[in-house]
Design a protein around this motif. Structure first.
Motif, PDB file in Angstrom:
ATOM      1  N   MET A   1       1.372  -1.560   0.157  1.00 40.67           N
ATOM      2  CA  MET A   1       0.011  -0.025   0.585  1.00 40.67           C
ATOM      3  C   MET A   1       1.277   1.283  -0.070  1.00 40.67           C
ATOM      4  O   MET A   1       2.103   1.127   0.500  1.00 40.67           O
ATOM      5  CB  MET A   1      -0.529  -0.035   1.546  1.00 40.67           C
ATOM      6  N   THR A   2       0.445   1.674  -0.770  1.00 37.54           N
ATOM      7  CA  THR A   2       1.407   3.144  -0.800  1.00 37.54           C
ATOM      8  C   THR A   2       1.135   4.418   0.025  1.00 37.54           C
ATOM      9  O   THR A   2      -0.142   4.244   1.053  1.00 37.54           O
ATOM     10  CB  THR A   2       1.122   4.348  -2.161  1.00 37.54           C
ATOM     11  N   LEU A   3       2.019   5.203  -0.019  1.00 35.34           N
ATOM     12  CA  LEU A   3       1.898   6.099   1.832  1.00 35.34           C
ATOM     13  C   LEU A   3       0.584   6.648   1.447  1.00 35.34           C
ATOM     14  O   LEU A   3      -0.416   7.524   2.496  1.00 35.34           O
ATOM     15  CB  LEU A   3       3.337   6.877   1.679  1.00 35.34           C
ATOM     16  N   ASP A   4       0.346   7.003  -0.236  1.00 37.72           N
ATOM     17  CA  ASP A   4      -1.011   8.516  -0.321  1.00 37.72           C
ATOM     18  C   ASP A   4      -2.264   7.653  -0.187  1.00 37.72           C
ATOM     19  O   ASP A   4      -3.040   8.038   0.644  1.00 37.72           O
ATOM     20  CB  ASP A   4      -1.029   9.000  -1.636  1.00 37.72           C
ATOM     21  N   ARG A   5      -2.236   6.347  -0.073  1.00 36.04           N
ATOM     22  CA  ARG A   5      -3.074   5.721   0.358  1.00 36.04           C
ATOM     23  C   ARG A   5      -3.780   5.507   2.147  1.00 36.04           C
ATOM     24  O   ARG A   5      -4.359   5.637   2.619  1.00 36.04           O
ATOM     25  CB  ARG A   5      -3.536   3.986  -0.480  1.00 36.04           C
ATOM     26  N   ARG A   6      -2.305   5.189   2.335  1.00 40.06           N
ATOM     27  CA  ARG A   6      -2.746   5.306   3.631  1.00 40.06           C
ATOM     28  C   ARG A   6      -2.586   6.580   4.845  1.00 40.06           C
ATOM     29  O   ARG A   6      -4.124   6.538   5.298  1.00 40.06           O
ATOM     30  CB  ARG A   6      -1.258   5.028   4.597  1.00 40.06           C
ATOM     31  N   TRP A   7      -2.905   7.513   3.674  1.00 37.94           N
ATOM     32  CA  TRP A   7      -3.509   8.882   4.212  1.00 37.94           C
ATOM     33  C   TRP A   7      -4.869   8.568   4.209  1.00 37.94           C
ATOM     34  O   TRP A   7      -5.954   9.445   4.917  1.00 37.94           O
ATOM     35  CB  TRP A   7      -2.558   9.541   4.235  1.00 37.94           C
ATOM     36  N   ILE A   8      -4.544   8.040   2.792  1.00 39.05           N
ATOM     37  CA  ILE A   8      -6.534   8.540   2.301  1.00 39.05           C
ATOM     38  C   ILE A   8      -7.017   7.466   3.518  1.00 39.05           C
ATOM     39  O   ILE A   8      -7.889   7.791   4.230  1.00 39.05           O
ATOM     40  CB  ILE A   8      -6.915   8.151   1.598  1.00 39.05           C
ATOM     41  N   LEU A   9      -6.614   6.416   4.236  1.00 39.30           N
ATOM     42  CA  LEU A   9      -7.240   5.023   4.192  1.00 39.30           C
ATOM     43  C   LEU A   9      -7.947   6.397   6.461  1.00 39.30           C
ATOM     44  O   LEU A   9      -8.244   5.720   6.729  1.00 39.30           O
ATOM     45  CB  LEU A   9      -7.030   4.314   4.886  1.00 39.30           C
ATOM     46  N   PHE A  10      -6.423   6.487   6.334  1.00 40.87           N
ATOM     47  CA  PHE A  10      -6.563   7.346   8.135  1.00 40.87           C
ATOM     48  C   PHE A  10      -7.277   8.705   8.578  1.00 40.87           C
ATOM     49  O   PHE A  10      -8.046   8.600   8.850  1.00 40.87           O
ATOM     50  CB  PHE A  10      -5.186   7.442   8.243  1.00 40.87           C
ATOM     51  N   ALA A  11      -7.444   9.371   7.142  1.00 42.72           N
ATOM     52  CA  ALA A  11      -8.510  10.256   6.968  1.00 42.72           C
ATOM     53  C   ALA A  11      -9.414   9.774   7.046  1.00 42.72           C
ATOM     54  O   ALA A  11     -10.797  10.866   7.855  1.00 42.72           O
ATOM     55  CB  ALA A  11      -8.289  10.618   6.661  1.00 42.72           C
ATOM     56  N   ALA A  12     -10.010   8.559   6.598  1.00 41.01           N
ATOM     57  CA  ALA A  12     -11.472   8.185   6.069  1.00 41.01           C
ATOM     58  C   ALA A  12     -12.086   7.562   7.581  1.00 41.01           C
ATOM     59  O   ALA A  12     -13.422   7.627   7.716  1.00 41.01           O
ATOM     60  CB  ALA A  12     -11.817   7.120   5.263  1.00 41.01           C
ATOM     61  N   SER A  13     -10.651   7.277   7.745  1.00 33.13           N
ATOM     62  CA  SER A  13     -10.700   6.040   9.396  1.00 33.13           C
ATOM     63  C   SER A  13     -11.900   7.422   9.866  1.00 33.13           C
ATOM     64  O   SER A  13     -12.353   7.195  11.326  1.00 33.13           O
ATOM     65  CB  SER A  13     -10.591   5.540  10.112  1.00 33.13           C
ATOM     66  N   LEU A  14     -10.878   8.371  10.290  1.00 31.05           N
ATOM     67  CA  LEU A  14     -11.143   9.493  11.623  1.00 31.05           C
ATOM     68  C   LEU A  14     -12.421  10.512  11.005  1.00 31.05           C
ATOM     69  O   LEU A  14     -13.007  10.467  12.100  1.00 31.05           O
ATOM     70  CB  LEU A  14     -10.054  11.037  11.244  1.00 31.05           C
ATOM     71  N   ALA A  15     -13.189  10.290   9.926  1.00 32.24           N
ATOM     72  CA  ALA A  15     -14.309  11.212   9.813  1.00 32.24           C
ATOM     73  C   ALA A  15     -15.245  10.074   9.807  1.00 32.24           C
ATOM     74  O   ALA A  15     -15.929  11.252  10.151  1.00 32.24           O
ATOM     75  CB  ALA A  15     -13.805  11.483   7.784  1.00 32.24           C
ATOM     76  N   VAL A  16     -14.929   8.365   9.866  1.00 34.83           N
ATOM     77  CA  VAL A  16     -16.389   8.371  10.318  1.00 34.83           C
ATOM     78  C   VAL A  16     -16.039   8.324  12.013  1.00 34.83           C
ATOM     79  O   VAL A  16     -17.677   8.218  12.333  1.00 34.83           O
ATOM     80  CB  VAL A  16     -16.278   6.436   9.456  1.00 34.83           C
ATOM     81  N   ILE A  17     -15.188   7.390  12.467  1.00 39.28           N
ATOM     82  CA  ILE A  17     -14.856   7.929  13.918  1.00 39.28           C
ATOM     83  C   ILE A  17     -16.190   9.594  14.366  1.00 39.28           C
ATOM     84  O   ILE A  17     -16.986   9.403  15.553  1.00 39.28           O
ATOM     85  CB  ILE A  17     -13.824   8.235  14.370  1.00 39.28           C
ATOM     86  N   ALA A  18     -15.510  10.337  13.403  1.00 37.39           N
ATOM     87  CA  ALA A  18     -15.308  11.925  14.578  1.00 37.39           C
ATOM     88  C   ALA A  18     -17.393  12.162  13.663  1.00 37.39           C
ATOM     89  O   ALA A  18     -18.245  12.253  14.674  1.00 37.39           O
ATOM     90  CB  ALA A  18     -14.985  12.901  13.647  1.00 37.39           C
ATOM     91  N   ALA A  19     -17.995  11.686  12.886  1.00 33.49           N
ATOM     92  CA  ALA A  19     -19.046  11.313  11.836  1.00 33.49           C
ATOM     93  C   ALA A  19     -19.664  11.091  13.285  1.00 33.49           C
ATOM     94  O   ALA A  19     -21.294  11.064  13.928  1.00 33.49           O
ATOM     95  CB  ALA A  19     -19.622  11.045  10.768  1.00 33.49           C
ATOM     96  N   PHE A  20     -19.827   9.765  13.975  1.00 25.56           N
ATOM     97  CA  PHE A  20     -19.813   8.889  14.588  1.00 25.56           C
ATOM     98  C   PHE A  20     -21.075   9.455  16.057  1.00 25.56           C
ATOM     99  O   PHE A  20     -21.485  10.259  16.892  1.00 25.56           O
ATOM    100  CB  PHE A  20     -19.476   7.667  14.689  1.00 25.56           C
ATOM    101  N   PHE A  21     -19.561  10.249  16.342  1.00 28.51           N
ATOM    102  CA  PHE A  21     -19.864  10.786  18.000  1.00 28.51           C
ATOM    103  C   PHE A  21     -20.499  12.542  17.575  1.00 28.51           C
ATOM    104  O   PHE A  21     -21.375  12.505  18.426  1.00 28.51           O
ATOM    105  CB  PHE A  21     -18.092  11.741  18.481  1.00 28.51           C
ATOM    106  N   VAL A  22     -20.580  13.175  16.538  1.00 31.49           N
ATOM    107  CA  VAL A  22     -20.721  13.876  15.756  1.00 31.49           C
ATOM    108  C   VAL A  22     -22.505  14.025  16.346  1.00 31.49           C
ATOM    109  O   VAL A  22     -23.554  14.028  16.656  1.00 31.49           O
ATOM    110  CB  VAL A  22     -20.538  14.551  14.859  1.00 31.49           C
ATOM    111  N   LEU A  23     -23.267  12.079  15.637  1.00 29.80           N
ATOM    112  CA  LEU A  23     -24.420  11.587  15.662  1.00 29.80           C
ATOM    113  C   LEU A  23     -24.771  10.829  16.409  1.00 29.80           C
ATOM    114  O   LEU A  23     -26.273  11.810  16.864  1.00 29.80           O
ATOM    115  CB  LEU A  23     -24.652  10.665  14.668  1.00 29.80           C
ATOM    116  N   ARG A  24     -24.380  10.806  17.315  1.00 29.82           N
ATOM    117  CA  ARG A  24     -24.591  10.017  18.689  1.00 29.82           C
ATOM    118  C   ARG A  24     -24.817  11.716  19.287  1.00 29.82           C
ATOM    119  O   ARG A  24     -26.143  11.583  20.118  1.00 29.82           O
ATOM    120  CB  ARG A  24     -23.659   9.605  19.069  1.00 29.82           C
ATOM    121  N   GLU A  25     -24.469  12.056  19.458  1.00 31.04           N
ATOM    122  CA  GLU A  25     -25.007  13.771  20.591  1.00 31.04           C
ATOM    123  C   GLU A  25     -25.957  14.576  19.990  1.00 31.04           C
ATOM    124  O   GLU A  25     -26.564  15.138  19.674  1.00 31.04           O
ATOM    125  CB  GLU A  25     -23.423  14.407  20.621  1.00 31.04           C
TER     126      GLU A  25
END
Length: 69
Positions: A1-25
């Motif tokens: 996996m290239t470095l760019d794909r890792r950053w995209i996967l990391f950012a997408a994971s953070l966005a999903v986690i943030a969306a979960f907590f925002v929607l939860r509240e």
């Protein structure tokens, strides 16, 4: 996996986690916007998709060949 794909996967994971907590509240506020988002989806689908998906084969609407002549 290239470095760019890792950053995209990391950012997408953070966005999903943030969306979960925002929607939860703020679930009640999000449900209050749901009808408007549904109404907004219709023009957006026409903008990006149009009426191109309604094509059928030529044989479906033509005369049937197996009937009486």
């Amino acid at each position: 996996m290239t470095l760019d794909r890792r950053w995209i996967l990391f950012a997408a994971s953070l966005a999903v986690i943030a969306a979960f907590f925002v929607l939860r509240e703020h679930w009640q506020h999000a449900l209050g916007l749901a009808p408007y988002l549904l109404l907004l989806a219709c023009p957006l689908m026409h903008l990006f998709h149009g009426h191109g998906g309604h094509r059928h084969g030529a044989g479906e609407h033509g005369a049937k060949t197996g009937g009486l002549t």
